[in-house]
Design a protein around this motif. Structure first.
Motif, PDB file in Angstrom:
ATOM      1  N   ARG A  19       0.830  -1.207   0.000  1.00 19.76           N
ATOM      2  CA  ARG A  19       0.000   0.000   0.000  1.00 19.76           C
ATOM      3  C   ARG A  19       0.864   1.257   0.000  1.00 19.76           C
ATOM      4  N   ARG A  20       1.919   1.236   0.800  1.00 21.93           N
ATOM      5  CA  ARG A  20       2.815   2.398   0.857  1.00 21.93           C
ATOM      6  C   ARG A  20       3.585   2.586  -0.453  1.00 21.93           C
ATOM      7  N   GLU A  21       4.070   1.499  -1.028  1.00 23.78           N
ATOM      8  CA  GLU A  21       4.899   1.558  -2.232  1.00 23.78           C
ATOM      9  C   GLU A  21       4.093   1.877  -3.499  1.00 23.78           C
ATOM     10  N   PHE A  22       2.920   1.270  -3.628  1.00 25.00           N
ATOM     11  CA  PHE A  22       2.159   1.363  -4.867  1.00 25.00           C
ATOM     12  C   PHE A  22       0.855   2.146  -4.742  1.00 25.00           C
ATOM     13  N   GLY A  23       0.475   2.489  -3.511  1.00 27.60           N
ATOM     14  CA  GLY A  23      -0.762   3.221  -3.317  1.00 27.60           C
ATOM     15  C   GLY A  23      -2.003   2.393  -3.602  1.00 27.60           C
ATOM     16  N   LYS A  24      -1.865   1.078  -3.529  1.00 21.84           N
ATOM     17  CA  LYS A  24      -2.998   0.178  -3.794  1.00 21.84           C
ATOM     18  C   LYS A  24      -3.207  -0.720  -2.586  1.00 21.84           C
ATOM     19  N   GLU A  25      -4.457  -0.855  -2.215  1.00 22.33           N
ATOM     20  CA  GLU A  25      -4.785  -1.711  -1.085  1.00 22.33           C
ATOM     21  C   GLU A  25      -5.355  -3.024  -1.596  1.00 22.33           C
TER      22      GLU A  25
END
Length: 75
Positions: free
Chosen positions: A47-53
């Motif tokens: 989530r932090r690296e790619f902004g995807k949960e």
């Protein structure tokens, strides 16, 4: 292997201390001793690296890095 796959493997090895076998195609998280706590940490890193949960519960002991790549490409 894709750049995304390689980045995920690097995160597992460098950030979470998982053994180098994580780079082997088809190896499950269970086979490289990634427990449920590490899976949660991995999801947070993603989530932090790619902004995807990732959907809750989508990462399991039977999942592979290739499965995660597929989930991220769908998200």
């Amino acid at each position: 292997m894709s750049d995304l796959h390689n980045r995920l493997v690097t995160m597992l090895i460098d950030d979470l201390g998982v053994e180098d076998r994580a780079a082997e195609p088809g190896i499950t998280f269970d086979e490289i001793d990634v427990d449920s706590l590490l899976l949660v940490e991995f999801a947070l890193l993603i989530r932090r690296e790619f902004g995807k949960e990732l959907p809750e519960g989508s990462l399991t002991a039977g999942s592979t890095v290739a499965d995660v790549v597929g989930m991220l490409q769908e998200a």
